[in-house]
Design a protein around this motif. Sequence first.
Motif, PDB file in Angstrom:
ATOM      1  N   VAL A  86      -5.214  -1.751  -3.591  1.00 39.79           N
ATOM      2  CA  VAL A  86      -4.083  -2.577  -3.152  1.00 39.79           C
ATOM      3  C   VAL A  86      -4.243  -2.947  -1.682  1.00 39.79           C
ATOM      4  CG1 VAL A  86      -1.586  -2.562  -2.734  1.00 39.79           C
ATOM      5  CG2 VAL A  86      -2.487  -1.701  -4.890  1.00 39.79           C
ATOM      6  N   ALA A  87      -4.649  -1.994  -0.853  1.00 37.66           N
ATOM      7  CA  ALA A  87      -4.834  -2.272   0.574  1.00 37.66           C
ATOM      8  C   ALA A  87      -5.949  -3.287   0.808  1.00 37.66           C
ATOM      9  CB  ALA A  87      -5.142  -0.988   1.332  1.00 37.66           C
ATOM     10  N   THR A 105       0.827  -1.212   0.000  1.00 35.15           N
ATOM     11  CA  THR A 105       0.000   0.000   0.000  1.00 35.15           C
ATOM     12  C   THR A 105       0.859   1.260   0.000  1.00 35.15           C
ATOM     13  OG1 THR A 105      -1.737  -1.197   1.180  1.00 35.15           O
ATOM     14  CG2 THR A 105      -1.858   1.206   1.196  1.00 35.15           C
ATOM     15  N   PRO A 121      -4.256   2.830  -4.605  1.00 33.61           N
ATOM     16  CA  PRO A 121      -3.729   2.402  -3.301  1.00 33.61           C
ATOM     17  C   PRO A 121      -4.797   1.779  -2.403  1.00 33.61           C
ATOM     18  CG  PRO A 121      -2.984   4.621  -3.796  1.00 33.61           C
ATOM     19  CD  PRO A 121      -3.967   4.255  -4.844  1.00 33.61           C
TER      20      PRO A 121
END
Length: 110
Positions: A107-108, A45, A104
């Motif tokens: 992705v997290a 992240t 992001p």
Amino acid sequence: MLGLGYWLGDRALIFPEGAALAFGVLVAGNPDWVRSRWRLVMLPTVCAVAGVVLADVALPGSAAELVALGFSVAVAQAFGGRLGPVVSAAVLPVVFGVTSWTYPVTVAVI
């Protein structure tokens, strides 16, 4: 992930290393990947955030890619993260020009 990104027309929702991470953690039960969950979530992240910032900075493409690569390798080495997902998270937005902050977050979540 791919279907949702296609359906919404948002390529920032696609993080291909997510499938590899899910396989390593859930299917293979690789203890090396599961031993530190904060690294599994935070390092990709952080690198995804760096990649989005670098994609939006006025650097030549190859220079931004090298900075993203160097940053991600340094993060992986400093904190003991898995190199593939961390590098992928940082470099993909730079290569494909993804400047959306959805990346992001995706992705997290993945």
